[in-house]
Write an enzyme that holds these catalytic residues in place. Structure first.
Site, short mmCIF file in Angstrom:
data_model
loop_
_atom_site.label_atom_id
_atom_site.label_comp_id
_atom_site.label_asym_id
_atom_site.label_seq_id
_atom_site.Cartn_x
_atom_site.Cartn_y
_atom_site.Cartn_z
N GLU A 33 0.87 -1.16 0.00
CA GLU A 33 0.00 0.00 0.00
C GLU A 33 0.92 1.22 0.00
OE1 GLU A 33 -2.75 0.18 3.28
OE2 GLU A 33 -3.46 2.16 2.66
N ARG A 257 4.77 -12.61 9.88
CA ARG A 257 5.46 -11.38 9.53
C ARG A 257 6.78 -11.31 10.29
NH1 ARG A 257 1.86 -7.50 9.11
NH2 ARG A 257 3.21 -5.74 9.42
N LYS A 267 4.32 0.95 9.40
CA LYS A 267 4.46 2.23 8.72
C LYS A 267 3.85 3.36 9.55
CE LYS A 267 3.05 0.21 4.90
NZ LYS A 267 2.47 -0.02 3.58
P1 ATP Z 1 2.69 -2.06 7.97
O1 ATP Z 1 1.95 -2.65 9.10
O2 ATP Z 1 4.13 -1.89 8.20
O3 ATP Z 1 2.06 -0.81 7.46
P2 ATP Z 1 1.40 -3.48 5.92
O4 ATP Z 1 1.19 -4.93 5.96
O5 ATP Z 1 0.23 -2.61 6.17
O6 ATP Z 1 2.61 -3.13 6.84
P3 ATP Z 1 1.57 -3.32 3.10
O7 ATP Z 1 2.08 -2.23 2.27
O8 ATP Z 1 0.13 -3.61 3.10
O9 ATP Z 1 2.05 -3.02 4.58
O10 ATP Z 1 2.41 -4.64 2.84
C1 ATP Z 1 2.82 -5.11 1.59
C2 ATP Z 1 3.17 -6.55 1.73
O11 ATP Z 1 4.25 -6.71 2.64
C3 ATP Z 1 2.02 -7.36 2.27
O12 ATP Z 1 1.92 -8.57 1.56
C4 ATP Z 1 2.40 -7.59 3.70
O13 ATP Z 1 1.84 -8.78 4.18
C5 ATP Z 1 3.92 -7.64 3.63
N1 ATP Z 1 4.50 -7.25 4.91
C6 ATP Z 1 4.30 -6.10 5.59
N2 ATP Z 1 4.96 -6.10 6.76
C7 ATP Z 1 5.62 -7.28 6.82
C8 ATP Z 1 6.49 -7.89 7.78
N3 ATP Z 1 6.80 -7.28 8.92
N4 ATP Z 1 6.98 -9.12 7.51
C9 ATP Z 1 6.67 -9.74 6.36
N5 ATP Z 1 5.86 -9.23 5.42
C10 ATP Z 1 5.33 -8.02 5.64
MG MG Z 2 -1.51 -2.81 4.88
#
Ligand code: ATP
Ligand code: MG
Length: 553
Positions: A33, A257, A267
């Protein structure tokens, strides 16, 4: 095509799918995102998605999951592309969930036609209340009784901007009693009169994550849609939409994760650190962001190696940041150019050295046989590190002390003859004599000394600033502490040494160069460096100093 390492569970699934002919072409996607910069957790996901496709001859799409207009920005899109490329991966296609807004809208209409979606005028509070609890089933309201025609009209009106934000939503008609709360008539569309970074003002209704993600996968023919464990309950919904819409059957798989010690990995929290000036920006070298790690001097190879070493887990865990640092050290040891830098100087006069200068040759990297040599000027007056001299040393002190000998790295053995002090008993300089037969590489002196010191010739030294970084937080598991995460910020995470003395070979350093400053650590040039002011970031220390701390306790 198994290698020596045992397969992770996703590889097992893929190999089975290929063997059974369920899919012939493996297609994965990385779906960020664009609401912030990527962090090391995303690097794990990138390495996994791209790595699987590479291993099984498939492809990976980069898909921006940009269905929420209010938090997304083009700046983030660009940074994400830069980071994925820097990590060493090439996507097959660059897609945007927002490109599918029309497809998704048509899917919603299909569901309405099948009697599987309805427009609800309830407030979000009413909807929450009617949903029940995990143990009490929810209740459907009167809006669920609307006819297909009525729903089609209202949904079209929603799209056409007839209603204010929050006035109506489109919901799927699934099961208000399902144990999985997400299946209790989930919201598919909400009204949001907001400008979108790509579609501008074309839309005032936006699909929810669950209605966008699986269908986007399906539209792209993604075979294995890999996400993190918190999406397990969403899988039923993912499958329901695909089944009811009769579209390409993508499948969702979940892994744990990445969480890492002494940092935060969300983020939202990282944005707070930036906005509240705890750090200088997303690329502050203390941040766990890819851009921050890049600025700090981490290499893509070391990050990929780290992601590989931690494997693919099915249960949440906390990875020691020491493992990442181990991977970085291992790679930098192979590629970093060795250089000498004195941080806290004390002057040494070589009384019996009478040439103006002698140019010594020293290997750029003893670990790299093709690394070549550099010239180091040696002269009568040099700096060594203040802590490398002691007037009254304890036993087994192998550095410089009155009457003692040490080797100057890549140069000669010197002996301390006299300590010169001022009226206040402060040491001004140390007088030594050098042993001409002891030249490194040509040593015929027969002398054996235990200590080797780094040094620079004063007349030839250049100056620089160095920045030393430590953990950003003082506790291991920041996210699981009781107080707000910012309470645990390490006040001493940055130490700046404004003026250090470096050998002249560092003069032409460029941003991509990696160095090992002898006995000091691995360094890289910071982006703020100019022609007049060199600035180096310490990427990582030579040894794991924190491991030592733990042993001492
Ligand atoms: P954050 O909580 O940091 O905002 P998010 O999951 O909302 O992370 P996205 O941009 O939606 O961030 O994530 C893109 C991809 O990266 C998704 O498939 C998500 O599952 C993966 N991802 C995000 N954080 C992690 C992590 N800590 N470990 C492994 N994969 C991750
Ligand atoms: Mg997300």
């Amino acid at each position: 095509m198994s290698d020596e390492k045992s397969l992770n569970f996703i590889e097992e699934i893929i190999e089975k799918d290929l063997a059974e002919g369920n899919y012939t072409n493996i297609l994965t996607r990385f779906p960020p995102e664009p609401n912030g910069y990527l962090h090391i957790g995303h690097a794990k996901s990138i390495c996994l998605n791209f790595g699987l496709a590479l291993k099984y001859g498939g492809k990976t799409n980069l898909r921006f999951d940009d269905t929420n207009p209010s938090t997304e920005e083009t700046e983030y899109v660009n940074s994400i592309k830069e980071d994925v490329e820097w990590l060493g991966f090439t996507w097959a296609n660059e897609f945007y969930a927002s490109d599918y807004f029309e497809n998704l809208y048509q899917y919603a209409i299909q569901l309405i036609h099948k009697g599987l979606a309805y427009v609800d005028d309830s407030t979000s509070e009413e909807i929450a209340e009617q949903k029940g609890t995990p143990t009490i089933p929810g209740k459907r309201n009167k809006y669920a009784l609307r006819t297909v025609e009525e729903n089609l009209q209202l949904f079209a009106d929603m799209r056409n901007g007839k209603y204010a934000d929050g006035a109506k939503v489109l919901r799927a008609k699934i099961d208000m009693a399902n144990a999985n709360m997400l299946l209790r008539d989930p919201i598919l569309y909400r009204i949001k009169h907001a400008h979108h970074h790509r579609t501008g003002d074309n839309w005032c209704i936006y699909p929810m994550y669950d209605f966008a993600h699986g269908q986007s996968d399906s539209l792209e023919n993604i075979t294995h849609s890999i996400c993190t464990l918190e999406f397990i309950p969403h899988r039923a919904l993912y499958d329901w939409f695909i089944e009811k819409l009769e579209i390409f059957p993508s499948h969702q798989y979940e892994f744990a994760r990445l969480n890492m010690t002494y940092t935060v990995m969300s983020k939202r929290k990282l944005l707070q650190l930036v906005n509240e000036n705890y750090v200088t920006g997303w690329d502050d070298p203390r941040m766990p962001t890819i851009t921050g790690m890049r600025r700090r001097g981490y290499t893509p190879e070391s990050i990929r190696d780290f992601c590989d070493k931690i494997g693919v887990a099915k249960r949440e865990n906390l990875i020691d940041v020491g493992l990442l640092e181990f991977c970085v050290r291992e790679h930098l040891n192979k590629i970093a150019l060795r250089r000498m830098v004195v941080c806290d100087p004390i002057k040494v006069v070589i009384t019996n050295f009478h040439n103006e200068v002698e140019l010594l040759q020293s290997e750029n990297n003893p670990e790299d046989s093709n690394g070549g040599f550099r010239e180091i000027p040696f002269s009568k007056e040099i700096y060594i590190e203040r802590e490398d001299f002691m007037e009254n040393p304890p036993k087994k002190y192998f550095r410089l002390a009155p009457g003692q000998m040490v080797r100057l790295k890549s140069a000669y053995i010197i002996k301390c003859d006299e300590v010169i002090k001022d009226a206040n008993n402060n040491i001004i300089e140390i007088h030594c004599s050098y042993i001409p037969e002891s030249k490194s590489g040509h040593d015929t002196s027969g002398l054996h000394v235990k200590g080797t010191l780094h040094w620079v010739s004063i007349a030839h030294a250049i100056t620089a600033e160095i920045r030393l970084y430590d953990r950003l937080f003082t506790v291991e598991d920041v996210a699981n502490e009781t107080e707000d995460f910012k309470t645990y910020i390490n006040e001493n995470s940055l130490t700046t040494i404004a003026k250090v003395y470096a050998e002249p070979a560092l003069q032409d350093s460029n941003i991509s160069a990696r160095y090992q400053f002898l006995r000091k650590g691995y360094f890289t040039v910071d982006k703020e460096a100019t022609n007049n002011q060199l600035i180096f970031n310490r990427t990582v220390t030579l040894k794991d100093t924190w491991a030592k701390e733990i042993k001492k306790q």
